[in-house]
Design a protein around this motif. Structure first.
Motif, PDB file in Angstrom:
ATOM      1  N   LEU A  46      11.606  -1.310   9.222  1.00  0.00           N
ATOM      2  CA  LEU A  46      13.066  -1.306   9.424  1.00  0.00           C
ATOM      3  C   LEU A  46      13.458  -2.180  10.619  1.00  0.00           C
ATOM      4  O   LEU A  46      14.456  -2.908  10.571  1.00  0.00           O
ATOM      5  N   GLU A  60      19.369   3.298  -0.719  1.00  0.00           N
ATOM      6  CA  GLU A  60      20.421   3.207   0.306  1.00  0.00           C
ATOM      7  C   GLU A  60      20.477   1.826   0.950  1.00  0.00           C
ATOM      8  O   GLU A  60      21.570   1.295   1.204  1.00  0.00           O
ATOM      9  N   MET A  96      21.161   8.099   4.557  1.00  0.00           N
ATOM     10  CA  MET A  96      21.742   6.805   4.927  1.00  0.00           C
ATOM     11  C   MET A  96      22.673   6.282   3.829  1.00  0.00           C
ATOM     12  O   MET A  96      22.697   5.097   3.538  1.00  0.00           O
ATOM     13  N   GLU A 115       0.825  -1.212   0.000  1.00  0.00           N
ATOM     14  CA  GLU A 115       0.000   0.000   0.000  1.00  0.00           C
ATOM     15  C   GLU A 115       0.862   1.265   0.000  1.00  0.00           C
ATOM     16  O   GLU A 115       0.382   2.341  -0.345  1.00  0.00           O
ATOM     17  N   GLY A 133      15.849   6.063   0.792  1.00  0.00           N
ATOM     18  CA  GLY A 133      16.273   4.986   1.689  1.00  0.00           C
ATOM     19  C   GLY A 133      16.223   3.616   1.029  1.00  0.00           C
ATOM     20  O   GLY A 133      16.956   2.712   1.427  1.00  0.00           O
ATOM     21  N   PHE A 172      15.804   9.767 -11.740  1.00  0.00           N
ATOM     22  CA  PHE A 172      15.980   8.330 -11.539  1.00  0.00           C
ATOM     23  C   PHE A 172      16.924   7.754 -12.593  1.00  0.00           C
ATOM     24  O   PHE A 172      16.970   8.225 -13.723  1.00  0.00           O
ATOM     25  N   TYR A 213      10.898   0.679  -8.195  1.00  0.00           N
ATOM     26  CA  TYR A 213      11.548   1.816  -7.531  1.00  0.00           C
ATOM     27  C   TYR A 213      12.473   1.406  -6.393  1.00  0.00           C
ATOM     28  O   TYR A 213      12.077   0.639  -5.513  1.00  0.00           O
ATOM     29  N   ALA A 271       7.479   1.622   1.449  1.00  0.00           N
ATOM     30  CA  ALA A 271       8.149   2.719   2.176  1.00  0.00           C
ATOM     31  C   ALA A 271       8.632   2.185   3.527  1.00  0.00           C
ATOM     32  O   ALA A 271       7.954   1.395   4.191  1.00  0.00           O
ATOM     33  N   GLY A 330      11.566   4.498  -0.510  1.00  0.00           N
ATOM     34  CA  GLY A 330      12.247   5.419   0.401  1.00  0.00           C
ATOM     35  C   GLY A 330      11.751   5.289   1.819  1.00  0.00           C
ATOM     36  O   GLY A 330      10.881   4.473   2.128  1.00  0.00           O
ATOM     37  N   ALA A 331      12.332   6.118   2.682  1.00  0.00           N
ATOM     38  CA  ALA A 331      11.850   6.187   4.062  1.00  0.00           C
ATOM     39  C   ALA A 331      10.402   6.658   4.021  1.00  0.00           C
ATOM     40  O   ALA A 331       9.981   7.315   3.064  1.00  0.00           O
ATOM     41  N   ASP A 332       9.639   6.301   5.052  1.00  0.00           N
ATOM     42  CA  ASP A 332       8.212   6.648   5.065  1.00  0.00           C
ATOM     43  C   ASP A 332       8.053   8.137   5.347  1.00  0.00           C
ATOM     44  O   ASP A 332       8.303   8.604   6.461  1.00  0.00           O
ATOM     45  N   LEU A 341      12.159  16.857  -1.365  1.00  0.00           N
ATOM     46  CA  LEU A 341      11.456  16.951  -0.077  1.00  0.00           C
ATOM     47  C   LEU A 341      12.118  17.981   0.834  1.00  0.00           C
ATOM     48  O   LEU A 341      11.745  18.116   2.002  1.00  0.00           O
ATOM     49  N   GLU A 388      15.563  12.905  -2.446  1.00  0.00           N
ATOM     50  CA  GLU A 388      15.311  13.626  -1.196  1.00  0.00           C
ATOM     51  C   GLU A 388      15.287  15.135  -1.396  1.00  0.00           C
ATOM     52  O   GLU A 388      14.617  15.859  -0.670  1.00  0.00           O
ATOM     53  N   LEU A 393       4.211   1.253  -1.413  1.00  0.00           N
ATOM     54  CA  LEU A 393       5.382   0.939  -2.246  1.00  0.00           C
ATOM     55  C   LEU A 393       6.600   0.572  -1.382  1.00  0.00           C
ATOM     56  O   LEU A 393       7.729   0.987  -1.656  1.00  0.00           O
ATOM     57  N   LYS A 430       5.377   9.934   5.483  1.00  0.00           N
ATOM     58  CA  LYS A 430       4.293  10.280   6.439  1.00  0.00           C
ATOM     59  C   LYS A 430       4.814  10.219   7.875  1.00  0.00           C
ATOM     60  O   LYS A 430       4.430  11.020   8.713  1.00  0.00           O
TER      61      LYS A 430
HETATM   62  N1  CO8 Z   1       6.682   7.320   2.034  1.00  0.00           N
HETATM   63  C1  CO8 Z   1       5.371   7.134   2.332  1.00  0.00           C
HETATM   64  N2  CO8 Z   1       4.464   6.750   1.441  1.00  0.00           N
HETATM   65  C2  CO8 Z   1       4.881   6.561   0.167  1.00  0.00           C
HETATM   66  C3  CO8 Z   1       6.219   6.737  -0.215  1.00  0.00           C
HETATM   67  C4  CO8 Z   1       7.149   7.130   0.778  1.00  0.00           C
HETATM   68  N3  CO8 Z   1       8.469   7.275   0.535  1.00  0.00           N
HETATM   69  N4  CO8 Z   1       6.324   6.500  -1.537  1.00  0.00           N
HETATM   70  C5  CO8 Z   1       5.099   6.143  -1.966  1.00  0.00           C
HETATM   71  N5  CO8 Z   1       4.223   6.184  -0.939  1.00  0.00           N
HETATM   72  C6  CO8 Z   1       2.779   5.903  -0.967  1.00  0.00           C
HETATM   73  C7  CO8 Z   1       2.006   7.053  -1.588  1.00  0.00           C
HETATM   74  O1  CO8 Z   1       1.769   8.063  -0.640  1.00  0.00           O
HETATM   75  C8  CO8 Z   1       0.756   6.333  -2.042  1.00  0.00           C
HETATM   76  O2  CO8 Z   1      -0.075   6.122  -0.941  1.00  0.00           O
HETATM   77  P1  CO8 Z   1      -1.620   6.687  -0.964  1.00  0.00           P
HETATM   78  O3  CO8 Z   1      -2.243   5.909  -2.091  1.00  0.00           O
HETATM   79  O4  CO8 Z   1      -2.122   6.325   0.390  1.00  0.00           O
HETATM   80  O5  CO8 Z   1      -1.523   8.131  -1.246  1.00  0.00           O
HETATM   81  C9  CO8 Z   1       1.275   4.964  -2.468  1.00  0.00           C
HETATM   82  O6  CO8 Z   1       2.531   4.807  -1.827  1.00  0.00           O
HETATM   83  C10 CO8 Z   1       1.490   4.838  -3.972  1.00  0.00           C
HETATM   84  O7  CO8 Z   1       2.329   5.898  -4.374  1.00  0.00           O
HETATM   85  P2  CO8 Z   1       1.965   6.851  -5.614  1.00  0.00           P
HETATM   86  O8  CO8 Z   1       0.489   6.999  -5.752  1.00  0.00           O
HETATM   87  O9  CO8 Z   1       2.771   8.101  -5.450  1.00  0.00           O
HETATM   88  O10 CO8 Z   1       2.519   5.951  -6.802  1.00  0.00           O
HETATM   89  P3  CO8 Z   1       3.053   6.447  -8.228  1.00  0.00           P
HETATM   90  O11 CO8 Z   1       3.220   5.213  -9.035  1.00  0.00           O
HETATM   91  O12 CO8 Z   1       2.219   7.541  -8.756  1.00  0.00           O
HETATM   92  O13 CO8 Z   1       4.516   7.081  -7.924  1.00  0.00           O
HETATM   93  C11 CO8 Z   1       6.698   7.150  -6.927  1.00  0.00           C
HETATM   94  C12 CO8 Z   1       5.545   6.263  -7.473  1.00  0.00           C
HETATM   95  C13 CO8 Z   1       7.358   7.933  -8.043  1.00  0.00           C
HETATM   96  C14 CO8 Z   1       7.707   6.185  -6.295  1.00  0.00           C
HETATM   97  C15 CO8 Z   1       6.142   8.121  -5.849  1.00  0.00           C
HETATM   98  O14 CO8 Z   1       5.345   7.384  -4.915  1.00  0.00           O
HETATM   99  C16 CO8 Z   1       7.195   8.853  -5.081  1.00  0.00           C
HETATM  100  O15 CO8 Z   1       7.776   9.797  -5.577  1.00  0.00           O
HETATM  101  N6  CO8 Z   1       7.455   8.443  -3.803  1.00  0.00           N
HETATM  102  C17 CO8 Z   1       8.358   9.131  -2.931  1.00  0.00           C
HETATM  103  C18 CO8 Z   1       9.801   8.842  -3.308  1.00  0.00           C
HETATM  104  C19 CO8 Z   1      10.740   9.594  -2.389  1.00  0.00           C
HETATM  105  O16 CO8 Z   1      10.745  10.795  -2.314  1.00  0.00           O
HETATM  106  N7  CO8 Z   1      11.576   8.832  -1.641  1.00  0.00           N
HETATM  107  C20 CO8 Z   1      12.522   9.392  -0.728  1.00  0.00           C
HETATM  108  C21 CO8 Z   1      11.927   9.431   0.654  1.00  0.00           C
HETATM  109  S1  CO8 Z   1      12.962  10.283   1.813  1.00  0.00           S
HETATM  110  C22 CO8 Z   1      14.140   9.165   2.223  1.00  0.00           C
HETATM  111  O17 CO8 Z   1      14.146   8.047   1.786  1.00  0.00           O
HETATM  112  C23 CO8 Z   1      15.184   9.653   3.178  1.00  0.00           C
HETATM  113  C24 CO8 Z   1      16.198   8.577   3.410  1.00  0.00           C
HETATM  114  C25 CO8 Z   1      16.771   8.654   4.767  1.00  0.00           C
HETATM  115  C26 CO8 Z   1      17.331   7.329   5.187  1.00  0.00           C
HETATM  116  C27 CO8 Z   1      16.324   6.200   5.109  1.00  0.00           C
HETATM  117  C28 CO8 Z   1      16.771   4.970   5.752  1.00  0.00           C
HETATM  118  C29 CO8 Z   1      15.794   3.826   5.652  1.00  0.00           C
END
Ligand code: CO8
Length: 258
Positions: free
Chosen positions: A33, A112, A141, A23, A109, A165, A105, A27, A64-66, A135, A132, A25, A68
């Motif tokens: 973790l 990482e 990491m 639900e 994180g 990407f 994807y 995260a 990636g990291a969650d 954001l 990142e 992806l 939310k």
């Molecule tokens: N966190 C929380 N929820 C997520 C995340 C995430 N990283 N990625 C996707 N989801 C959720 C979406 O919110 C959505 O949920 P809902 O339907 O409830 O709104 C569901 O997954 C499906 O996602 P999309 O509808 O966005 O799916 P798409 O196919 O349209 O897009 C993408 C896919 C391109 C992957 C898009 O979801 C996206 O850009 N996600 C965020 C990617 C991102 O920015 N990642 C970096 C996060 S920050 C981070 O990782 C910091 C690292 C620090 C160290 C971590 C150590 C573990």
């Protein structure tokens, strides 16, 4: 042990860990973790496991990291909890080889965690990124550190500054992944590679992992000395005698981890 966010299956001495939060992806929230680290530590300690494969779904290894879970945290919250330090330390302390099998994807994180594994096998569908910056944060990491060592400064800057990407093909060319395979064959290929590793002496696998990892920590002369001393130490093992005897006798070696 029953987990909420991952599935664990052991077959023929290979532990397959599958991230399972479809639900979101996959995260990486704190529950996932914690469960991932616990499962890796269990596999590391188990006599039944000789190699580990870490994978996600067809759509995402992990996005990636969650976000939310992190969005409302303050500086004091992340500083005090030393956010993600424990995950990095626990995954990097695993002594058995870990293969990341990545489809879809592997972002932030997710990328990482894949880089903390010992090597990455990618499906043609894999997409790697450190987005990142979109954001308002930097990678936390290894995205600016490990990625730079894998792909060099220019590509790492490109990935971290633009948040774009990388395809599986580009990632293989850049040295981030060891091989690219058809998506349908990803698990078969990763399990096959793990199976090959599982057939070797565990003593040697652990020594290889420790030696290659020293290349990231030590100057070349010290790394060469470390490697040579480990090579010398292997002559104290029965598996060295067995491996060399088997070659000379033109038969398969039977390693006993002794
Ligand atoms: N966190 C929380 N929820 C997520 C995340 C995430 N990283 N990625 C996707 N989801 C959720 C979406 O919110 C959505 O949920 P809902 O339907 O409830 O709104 C569901 O997954 C499906 O996602 P999309 O509808 O966005 O799916 P798409 O196919 O349209 O897009 C993408 C896919 C391109 C992957 C898009 O979801 C996206 O850009 N996600 C965020 C990617 C991102 O920015 N990642 C970096 C996060 S920050 C981070 O990782 C910091 C690292 C620090 C160290 C971590 C150590 C573990």
């Amino acid at each position: 042990m029953a987990y909420e966010t991952i599935n664990v299956d052991i077959q023929d001495h290979v532990c397959l860990i599958k991230l399972n939060r479809p639900e979101a992806l996959n995260a990486l929230n704190s529950v996932l973790l914690g469960e991932l680290c616990a499962a890796l530590e269990d596999a590391d300690a188990s006599d039944k496991v000789r190699c580990i494969v870490l994978t996600g779904s067809e759509k995402a290894f992990a996005a990636g990291a969650d976000i939310k879970e992190m969005a409302d945290m303050s500086y004091v919250d992340v500083f005090t909890s030393n956010l993600f330090a424990d995950t990095n330390n626990r995954i990097c302390a695993i002594r058995k080889p870990i293969i990341a099998a990545v489809a879809g994807y592997a972002l932030g994180g997710g990328c990482e965690v894949a880089m903390m594994c010992d090597f990455i096998i990618a499906a043609e569908t894999a997409k790697f990124g450190q987005p990142e910056i979109n954001l308002g944060v930097v990678a936390g990491m290894g995205g600016t550190q490990r990625l730079t060592r894998f792909v060099g400064k220019s590509k790492s800057m490109d990935m971290n500054l633009t948040g774009r990407f990388m395809t599986a093909e580009e990632a293989e060319r850049a040295g981030l992944v060891s091989r690219v395979v058809p998506a349908k064959k990803l698990i078969e290929e990763a399990m096959g590679a793990a199976q090959k590793i599982a057939e070797k002496s565990m003593l040697t696998s652990v020594a290889v992992k420790e030696s290659v990892n020293r290349a990231y920590e030590l100057p070349l002369s010290e790394g060469m000395l470390f490697e040579r001393r480990v090579f010398h130490a292997m002559f104290a093992t029965e598996d060295q005698k067995e491996g060399m005897a088997a070659f000379l006798e033109k038969r398969e070696a039977q390693f006993r981890d002794k």
